[in-house]
Design a protein around this motif. Structure first.
Motif, PDB file in Angstrom:
ATOM      1  N   ASP A 175       0.817  -1.213   0.000  1.00 28.34           N
ATOM      2  CA  ASP A 175       0.000   0.000   0.000  1.00 28.34           C
ATOM      3  C   ASP A 175       0.854   1.268   0.000  1.00 28.34           C
ATOM      4  N   GLN A 176       1.947   1.259  -0.763  1.00 24.50           N
ATOM      5  CA  GLN A 176       2.775   2.448  -0.897  1.00 24.50           C
ATOM      6  C   GLN A 176       2.165   3.396  -1.923  1.00 24.50           C
ATOM      7  N   ALA A 177       2.539   4.661  -1.840  1.00 24.50           N
ATOM      8  CA  ALA A 177       2.001   5.667  -2.752  1.00 24.50           C
ATOM      9  C   ALA A 177       2.569   5.482  -4.146  1.00 24.50           C
ATOM     10  N   GLU A 178       1.821   5.962  -5.134  1.00 27.07           N
ATOM     11  CA  GLU A 178       2.312   5.934  -6.514  1.00 27.07           C
ATOM     12  C   GLU A 178       3.633   6.687  -6.638  1.00 27.07           C
ATOM     13  N   LEU A 179       3.745   7.821  -5.924  1.00 25.90           N
ATOM     14  CA  LEU A 179       4.968   8.612  -5.983  1.00 25.90           C
ATOM     15  C   LEU A 179       6.167   7.826  -5.464  1.00 25.90           C
ATOM     16  N   THR A 180       5.939   6.966  -4.466  1.00 27.53           N
ATOM     17  CA  THR A 180       7.024   6.132  -3.955  1.00 27.53           C
ATOM     18  C   THR A 180       7.513   5.170  -5.026  1.00 27.53           C
ATOM     19  N   THR A 181       6.590   4.539  -5.737  1.00 27.28           N
ATOM     20  CA  THR A 181       6.998   3.613  -6.800  1.00 27.28           C
ATOM     21  C   THR A 181       7.690   4.361  -7.929  1.00 27.28           C
ATOM     22  N   LYS A 182       7.313   5.607  -8.170  1.00 24.53           N
ATOM     23  CA  LYS A 182       7.989   6.401  -9.196  1.00 24.53           C
ATOM     24  C   LYS A 182       9.435   6.649  -8.811  1.00 24.53           C
ATOM     25  N   THR A 183       9.654   7.065  -7.570  1.00 19.63           N
ATOM     26  CA  THR A 183      11.012   7.325  -7.093  1.00 19.63           C
ATOM     27  C   THR A 183      11.852   6.063  -7.137  1.00 19.63           C
ATOM     28  N   TYR A 184      11.277   4.949  -6.684  1.00 19.95           N
ATOM     29  CA  TYR A 184      12.020   3.688  -6.657  1.00 19.95           C
ATOM     30  C   TYR A 184      12.276   3.161  -8.069  1.00 19.95           C
ATOM     31  N   ALA A 185      11.328   3.354  -8.967  1.00 17.04           N
ATOM     32  CA  ALA A 185      11.522   2.884 -10.343  1.00 17.04           C
ATOM     33  C   ALA A 185      12.687   3.609 -11.006  1.00 17.04           C
ATOM     34  N   HIS A 186      12.789   4.926 -10.804  1.00 16.13           N
ATOM     35  CA  HIS A 186      13.912   5.678 -11.357  1.00 16.13           C
ATOM     36  C   HIS A 186      15.232   5.190 -10.757  1.00 16.13           C
ATOM     37  N   ALA A 187      15.225   4.894  -9.456  1.00 20.05           N
ATOM     38  CA  ALA A 187      16.446   4.423  -8.792  1.00 20.05           C
ATOM     39  C   ALA A 187      16.870   3.055  -9.327  1.00 20.05           C
ATOM     40  N   ILE A 188      15.917   2.142  -9.467  1.00 19.03           N
ATOM     41  CA  ILE A 188      16.232   0.811  -9.974  1.00 19.03           C
ATOM     42  C   ILE A 188      16.695   0.881 -11.424  1.00 19.03           C
ATOM     43  N   ALA A 189      16.101   1.780 -12.207  1.00 20.24           N
ATOM     44  CA  ALA A 189      16.530   1.956 -13.596  1.00 20.24           C
ATOM     45  C   ALA A 189      17.978   2.427 -13.649  1.00 20.24           C
ATOM     46  N   HIS A 190      18.369   3.316 -12.735  1.00 25.68           N
ATOM     47  CA  HIS A 190      19.764   3.749 -12.665  1.00 25.68           C
ATOM     48  C   HIS A 190      20.682   2.548 -12.426  1.00 25.68           C
ATOM     49  N   TYR A 191      20.297   1.717 -11.476  1.00 24.15           N
ATOM     50  CA  TYR A 191      21.127   0.555 -11.130  1.00 24.15           C
ATOM     51  C   TYR A 191      21.245  -0.415 -12.304  1.00 24.15           C
ATOM     52  N   LEU A 192      20.136  -0.747 -12.922  1.00 29.70           N
ATOM     53  CA  LEU A 192      20.155  -1.686 -14.045  1.00 29.70           C
ATOM     54  C   LEU A 192      20.914  -1.105 -15.226  1.00 29.70           C
ATOM     55  N   ARG A 193      20.802   0.196 -15.440  1.00 32.25           N
ATOM     56  CA  ARG A 193      21.519   0.850 -16.539  1.00 32.25           C
ATOM     57  C   ARG A 193      23.032   0.795 -16.297  1.00 32.25           C
ATOM     58  N   TRP A 194      23.434   1.034 -15.040  1.00 33.94           N
ATOM     59  CA  TRP A 194      24.847   0.967 -14.701  1.00 33.94           C
ATOM     60  C   TRP A 194      25.379  -0.455 -14.892  1.00 33.94           C
ATOM     61  N   CYS A 195      24.618  -1.445 -14.458  1.00 37.03           N
ATOM     62  CA  CYS A 195      25.031  -2.840 -14.644  1.00 37.03           C
ATOM     63  C   CYS A 195      25.183  -3.168 -16.122  1.00 37.03           C
ATOM     64  N   GLU A 196      24.252  -2.698 -16.924  1.00 38.40           N
ATOM     65  CA  GLU A 196      24.299  -2.979 -18.357  1.00 38.40           C
ATOM     66  C   GLU A 196      25.529  -2.344 -19.002  1.00 38.40           C
TER      67      GLU A 196
END
Length: 392
Positions: A40-61
């Protein structure tokens, strides 16, 4: 890799991660959907986390690493986050020529410690979720937390966070804690006088006189406003003018952080401002059908509920118009409310109930005693009788 919003058939929105081919990254999507629906997290929380995870996956790639097993290299990821400009970090590998930005000597940091720690928090949560779903080996846990063993965070128990909160993250950046300052009464009055509409005055008062967050202000419905002389006519047993703060799914993205519904007493200033706004709203036929209290009256789409971001824009514009000496945020108006409650003799449990905090400790950041209270506290301490002659 990029963050992308998703709307489910139920109308619930959350953010996920897409790869270079615009396909959903399944492991990231599973974690973000779990945050939104199960926790039950806010949509804004998932937005922030999605950008963070994308950074991590992009760096790994870009560095040829497997995101599932490179938790030991998060120190290098921190270096990349700290120094890689945002415009370069946002590009996919093929768009940037496949190269990796390497900071040289003297390169100024582009991200602060608090921002980097937020990204690391999101990445740790993502990897732990992958451990639970058996997409990542259990050995990753020992790379994420100091002194952690497999038993400490076994897949069947690591989901509630109670054990994880007692462990120290291995990778963390030192950052200075910055307390949110309260807006002064003079600043609130300056914002109020700079308002050009009754609606905007009501917004300022809902934050500065009722202590609502911007998401709660934008999510307020007309059915939540009980300003009648006798609320029993509205099916409510609460006496006096008040507001109901309810957590619900809203089409404008507004979200109440507190899971508990609560009642906020409204003083005569808020009631008077609401009445003035009601007359202003009636002059706009587009606004008559919406159940949201605050709707667009002066820009398109007319009659649509205001978004939380519009409240930030309003406070910023009012601060410029009022010629304030600093930039204010909506949250500082909430802090002004909490400080005034305590300055007026309110107790911590009263403040906790008004702010909707889960525990008394949660009110500590909101306690801003006025200077005169601090001086009075010192002066109340009795002075001991000193034998001046004998002390020589």
């Amino acid at each position: 890799m990029r963050a992308f919003p998703i709307t489910l058939p139920s109308g619930v929105r959350y953010w996920t991660v897409l790869d270079a081919d615009y396909d959903v990254v399944e492991e990231a999507d599973s974690h973000l959907r779990h945050l939104r629906l199960a926790r039950d997290q806010a949509e804004l929380t998932t937005k922030t986390y999605a950008h963070a995870i994308a950074h991590y996956l992009r760096w790994c790639e870009r560095t040829g690493r497997d995101w599932r097993t490179c938790a030991d290299d998060l120190g290098l990821f921190i270096l990349w986050l700290r120094h890689t400009p945002r415009e370069l970090a946002a590009y996919d590998a093929e768009r940037s020529g496949g190269g990796l930005f390497v900071p040289g000597a003297g390169v100024e940091p582009v991200r602060g410690g608090s921002r980097i720690n937020l990204v690391l928090t999101a990445v740790r949560g993502f990897l732990l979720h992958a451990v639970r779903t058996r997409s990542v080996p259990l050995s990753v846990i020992s790379a994420l937390y100091e002194g952690a063993t497999f038993a400490d965070l076994a897949p069947e128990v690591c989901g509630d966070g109670s054990v994880r909160s007692q462990l120290r993250a291995t990778h963390r950046v030192r950052s200075e804690a910055r307390a949110v300052d309260r807006a002064t009464d003079e600043e609130v009055l300056g914002l109020f006088r700079a308002c050009l509409s009754c609606r905007d005055r009501l917004i300022i008062l809902l934050m500065a006189r009722a202590g609502l967050r911007r998401g709660q202000v934008a999510g307020l419905r007309r059915e939540d406003v009980h300003f009648a002389v006798d609320s029993r006519a509205l099916g409510c047993r609460v006496e006096g003018s008040h507001l109901h703060v309810v957590r619900r799914q809203n089409v404008n993205g507004a979200w109440s952080k507190s899971r508990l519904s609560r009642v906020i007493p409204a003083d005569f200033l808020v009631v008077k401002a609401y009445d003035a706004y009601a007359f202003e709203r009636e002059r706009h036929p587009e606004a008559t059908v919406s159940d949201f209290v605050l709707v667009n009256l002066f820009r398109r789409p007319l009659g649509e509920p205001m978004k939380p971001g519009a409240i930030n824009e309003l406070v910023t514009a009012l601060g410029v118009r009022a010629d304030l000496n600093r930039h204010l945020t909506p949250h500082q108006l909430r802090h002004a409310f909490s400080g005034n409650v305590l300055d007026a003799g309110g107790t911590r449990d009263e403040l906790q109930a008004l702010l909707g905090q889960s525990s008394p400790r949660s009110t500590l950041p909101y306690e801003h005693p006025a200077e005169h209270r601090l001086r009075e506290a010192v002066e109340r301490v009795p002075a001991p009788r000193l034998d001046v002659e004998g002390s020589r």
